[in-house]
Design a protein around this motif. Structure first.
Motif, PDB file in Angstrom:
ATOM      1  N   GLU A 199       0.830  -1.208   0.000  1.00 47.43           N
ATOM      2  CA  GLU A 199       0.000   0.000   0.000  1.00 47.43           C
ATOM      3  C   GLU A 199       0.865   1.259   0.000  1.00 47.43           C
ATOM      4  N   LEU A 200       1.951   1.239   0.778  1.00 48.60           N
ATOM      5  CA  LEU A 200       2.847   2.392   0.805  1.00 48.60           C
ATOM      6  C   LEU A 200       3.540   2.586  -0.539  1.00 48.60           C
ATOM      7  N   ILE A 201       3.924   1.470  -1.161  1.00 46.15           N
ATOM      8  CA  ILE A 201       4.607   1.558  -2.455  1.00 46.15           C
ATOM      9  C   ILE A 201       3.659   2.098  -3.527  1.00 46.15           C
ATOM     10  N   ILE A 202       2.407   1.637  -3.505  1.00 40.42           N
ATOM     11  CA  ILE A 202       1.420   2.106  -4.479  1.00 40.42           C
ATOM     12  C   ILE A 202       1.181   3.606  -4.323  1.00 40.42           C
ATOM     13  N   LYS A 203       1.167   4.070  -3.077  1.00 37.30           N
ATOM     14  CA  LYS A 203       0.846   5.468  -2.799  1.00 37.30           C
ATOM     15  C   LYS A 203       2.079   6.372  -2.739  1.00 37.30           C
ATOM     16  N   GLN A 204       3.275   5.826  -3.003  1.00 35.90           N
ATOM     17  CA  GLN A 204       4.486   6.631  -2.882  1.00 35.90           C
ATOM     18  C   GLN A 204       4.400   7.862  -3.778  1.00 35.90           C
ATOM     19  N   ASP A 205       4.892   8.959  -3.250  1.00 37.85           N
ATOM     20  CA  ASP A 205       4.785  10.238  -3.965  1.00 37.85           C
ATOM     21  C   ASP A 205       6.171  10.752  -4.291  1.00 37.85           C
ATOM     22  N   ASN A 206       6.612  11.797  -3.593  1.00 40.71           N
ATOM     23  CA  ASN A 206       7.927  12.352  -3.911  1.00 40.71           C
ATOM     24  C   ASN A 206       9.070  11.494  -3.381  1.00 40.71           C
ATOM     25  N   VAL A 207       8.818  10.678  -2.371  1.00 46.07           N
ATOM     26  CA  VAL A 207       9.831   9.749  -1.866  1.00 46.07           C
ATOM     27  C   VAL A 207       9.583   8.366  -2.480  1.00 46.07           C
ATOM     28  N   SER A 208      10.567   7.872  -3.216  1.00 45.71           N
ATOM     29  CA  SER A 208      10.420   6.538  -3.805  1.00 45.71           C
ATOM     30  C   SER A 208      10.848   5.484  -2.795  1.00 45.71           C
ATOM     31  N   ILE A 209      10.169   4.337  -2.822  1.00 49.17           N
ATOM     32  CA  ILE A 209      10.441   3.219  -1.915  1.00 49.17           C
ATOM     33  C   ILE A 209      10.871   2.035  -2.766  1.00 49.17           C
ATOM     34  N   ALA A 210      12.116   1.586  -2.583  1.00 42.60           N
ATOM     35  CA  ALA A 210      12.644   0.504  -3.421  1.00 42.60           C
ATOM     36  C   ALA A 210      13.245  -0.592  -2.553  1.00 42.60           C
ATOM     37  N   PRO A 211      12.580  -1.769  -2.459  1.00 37.59           N
ATOM     38  CA  PRO A 211      13.153  -2.896  -1.704  1.00 37.59           C
ATOM     39  C   PRO A 211      14.169  -3.651  -2.559  1.00 37.59           C
ATOM     40  N   TYR A 212      15.270  -4.051  -1.922  1.00 36.91           N
ATOM     41  CA  TYR A 212      16.293  -4.860  -2.580  1.00 36.91           C
ATOM     42  C   TYR A 212      16.584  -6.073  -1.703  1.00 36.91           C
ATOM     43  N   ALA A 213      16.599  -7.237  -2.316  1.00 31.92           N
ATOM     44  CA  ALA A 213      16.809  -8.462  -1.556  1.00 31.92           C
ATOM     45  C   ALA A 213      18.253  -8.932  -1.669  1.00 31.92           C
ATOM     46  N   GLY A 214      18.848  -9.235  -0.527  1.00 31.43           N
ATOM     47  CA  GLY A 214      20.124  -9.930  -0.478  1.00 31.43           C
ATOM     48  C   GLY A 214      19.884 -11.256   0.217  1.00 31.43           C
ATOM     49  N   ILE A 215      20.870 -12.120   0.230  1.00 28.19           N
ATOM     50  CA  ILE A 215      20.705 -13.392   0.917  1.00 28.19           C
ATOM     51  C   ILE A 215      20.703 -13.140   2.423  1.00 28.19           C
ATOM     52  N   GLY A 216      19.566 -13.352   3.042  1.00 29.13           N
ATOM     53  CA  GLY A 216      19.484 -13.222   4.490  1.00 29.13           C
ATOM     54  C   GLY A 216      19.215 -11.834   5.010  1.00 29.13           C
ATOM     55  N   GLU A 217      19.100 -10.827   4.149  1.00 34.97           N
ATOM     56  CA  GLU A 217      18.776  -9.482   4.616  1.00 34.97           C
ATOM     57  C   GLU A 217      18.131  -8.694   3.485  1.00 34.97           C
ATOM     58  N   ILE A 218      17.363  -7.684   3.877  1.00 33.81           N
ATOM     59  CA  ILE A 218      16.612  -6.864   2.922  1.00 33.81           C
ATOM     60  C   ILE A 218      16.981  -5.399   3.128  1.00 33.81           C
ATOM     61  N   THR A 219      17.154  -4.688   2.015  1.00 35.17           N
ATOM     62  CA  THR A 219      17.400  -3.249   2.064  1.00 35.17           C
ATOM     63  C   THR A 219      16.216  -2.520   1.443  1.00 35.17           C
ATOM     64  N   ILE A 220      15.733  -1.500   2.120  1.00 33.09           N
ATOM     65  CA  ILE A 220      14.748  -0.597   1.534  1.00 33.09           C
ATOM     66  C   ILE A 220      15.430   0.755   1.354  1.00 33.09           C
ATOM     67  N   ARG A 221      15.537   1.173   0.096  1.00 30.61           N
ATOM     68  CA  ARG A 221      16.151   2.467  -0.186  1.00 30.61           C
ATOM     69  C   ARG A 221      15.066   3.505  -0.412  1.00 30.61           C
ATOM     70  N   LEU A 222      15.124   4.577   0.349  1.00 28.41           N
ATOM     71  CA  LEU A 222      14.242   5.719   0.159  1.00 28.41           C
ATOM     72  C   LEU A 222      15.030   6.794  -0.593  1.00 28.41           C
ATOM     73  N   SER A 223      14.464   7.346  -1.641  1.00 30.55           N
ATOM     74  CA  SER A 223      15.143   8.375  -2.426  1.00 30.55           C
ATOM     75  C   SER A 223      14.198   9.540  -2.680  1.00 30.55           C
ATOM     76  N   VAL A 224      14.762  10.741  -2.651  1.00 29.36           N
ATOM     77  CA  VAL A 224      13.954  11.929  -2.891  1.00 29.36           C
ATOM     78  C   VAL A 224      14.849  13.039  -3.427  1.00 29.36           C
ATOM     79  N   LYS A 225      14.292  13.869  -4.292  1.00 30.32           N
ATOM     80  CA  LYS A 225      14.987  15.074  -4.729  1.00 30.32           C
ATOM     81  C   LYS A 225      14.552  16.221  -3.829  1.00 30.32           C
ATOM     82  N   ALA A 226      15.555  16.926  -3.308  1.00 27.88           N
ATOM     83  CA  ALA A 226      15.249  18.009  -2.368  1.00 27.88           C
ATOM     84  C   ALA A 226      16.262  19.134  -2.524  1.00 27.88           C
ATOM     85  N   ASP A 227      15.911  20.292  -1.961  1.00 24.46           N
ATOM     86  CA  ASP A 227      16.786  21.457  -2.036  1.00 24.46           C
ATOM     87  C   ASP A 227      17.953  21.358  -1.068  1.00 24.46           C
TER      88      ASP A 227
END
Length: 392
Positions: A199-227
């Motif tokens: 639901e958060l990913i579907i509704k993401q706006d200016n902050v992008s939510i990107a999950p990345y899978a590694g073996i045994g751990e997960i990274t969620i990268r939040l990215s945004v353009k800002a001043d």
């Protein structure tokens, strides 16, 4: 600004070297606020380099070419760009002097070949090479900037940081930059994370939510353009808080670090690792140079032919802790193959006991993992690290 990276070199296409330059440049350009939409690799062929430039010029504001600046006849990058932009190649005098000094005892043909590395397009903005011979440049033609950098990573990175980055920063002027924040999770699968965050990913706006899978751990990268960094942090907190509420039990760090690196931040006294029937992945990772743990005093691995039970795992870790006068530790115990079962689809299930000792208090849990043995050994080690971090 939309950018495209073109790596030039047949050796990359043949798999003889890995194109780490593109990864580095894409990350650095993103930090500058430049959007890298395309990456490509082309061999040392005049027609194909020209074709790649033509395609890039139609869709990108900045085309960064890396490689093909050497002294040999198949180093064509500068020649092709000069021809493509209808420009003239000229010798950069300081670079030429550097080459002449270095090869003053060489033959005329050797000097002539190496002088090619001092070529630059007339009227372009020079990119000096402080650690090598081949200079680079940035040339604007029909509203597109063409940048040329050397292929050897050491030369490219120094030129990028000292010459290219300030130039592009000046060209871009005042603008929003890309900022990223990382949330790190353990003891949870990728599909579960994505399902809980859908639901958060579907509704993401200016902050992008990107999950990345590694073996045994997960990274969620939040990215945004800002001043500014401060503005980005405000945006990140608005997005990170609901993620923490959903996945807080599995969160182990808000830095871009591995479980091993996170553990190394803890000053754990009298700490040891004990493994039975494993490939010693956990011991090796904790002792590795990129995730050092100065307090790891003991690490023991051995093979047991007897069946591993919970009672045996408990007695073994207690004996290990007492024998070595430790207070904290991890024990990994892989049950023998004869005890393994399979899933309905026929995939082998591998049983482990994970023992944790924190301040002389021992606990043992049983876990089953599915998959090939190499991946399973990593997952069980990562699970043990995560559980220890949570216990600490």
């Amino acid at each position: 600004m939309k950018a495209e990276i073109i790596a030039i070199g047949t050796e990359i296409l043949l798999g003889q070297i890995v194109n780490t330059n593109a990864q580095y440049m894409a990350e650095e350009l993103a930090d500058l606020g430049v959007d890298v939409y395309f990456q490509g690799v082309v061999g040392d062929n005049r027609a194909r380099i020209t074709e790649a430039l033509q395609i890039a010029s139609e869709r990108s504001d900045l085309v960064v070419c890396c490689g093909g600046l050497g002294p040999t006849e198949d180093d064509l990058t500068k020649d092709v760009i000069a021809e493509f932009t209808q420009s003239k190649l000229v010798i950069e005098k300081q670079a030429e002097e550097k080459i002449l000094e270095l090869f003053k005892e060489g033959s005329d043909s050797l000097i002539t070949a190496n002088k090619r590395q001092a070529n630059t397009i007339e009227g372009s903005q020079l990119l000096k090479n402080e650690v090598g011979l081949a200079v680079g440049f940035v040339h604007k033609y029909q509203n597109t900037y063409y940048a040329v950098l050397p292929g050897p990573p050491r030369e490219m990175k120094v030129m990028f940081e000292q010459e290219f980055k300030p130039l592009i920063d000046n060209i871009l002027g005042q603008r929003k930059k890309l900022y990223s924040k990382y949330l790190k999770f353990g003891n949870i699968g990728e599909s579960t994370v994505e399902d809980m965050l859908k639901e958060l990913i579907i509704k993401q706006d200016n902050v992008s939510i990107a999950p990345y899978a590694g073996i045994g751990e997960i990274t969620i990268r939040l990215s945004v353009k800002a001043d500014s960094f401060e503005q980005a942090e405000t945006y990140f907190e608005q997005t990170a808080q609901p993620i923490r509420e959903l996945l807080g039990d599995y969160l182990y760090s808000e830095e871009n670090e591995s479980l091993e690196q996170a553990l190394s931040q803890h000053k754990i006294a009298d700490f040891g690792v004990y493994e039975i029937n494993t490939n010693a992945y956990l011991s090796n990772r904790i002792l590795s140079t990129d995730a050092p743990h100065e307090n790891l005093l003991v690490s023991t691995t051995k093979v047991e032919k007897q069946s591993i039970t919970e009672a045996l795992a408990t007695s073994q870790i207690v004996e290990f802790i007492e024998r070595n006068k430790l207070k904290n530790g991890i024990g990994l115990f892989h049950c023998q193959i004869s005890q393994a079962s399979v899933t309905p689809s026929g995939r082998p299930k591998k049983r482990f006991f994970i023992a944790l000792c924190v301040n002389n208090k021992v606990s043992v849990i049983e876990r089953t993992f599915i998959g090939d043995m190499q991946a399973v050994q990593i997952r069980v080690a990562k699970t043990a690290l995560f559980l220890l971090l949570k216990a600490l």
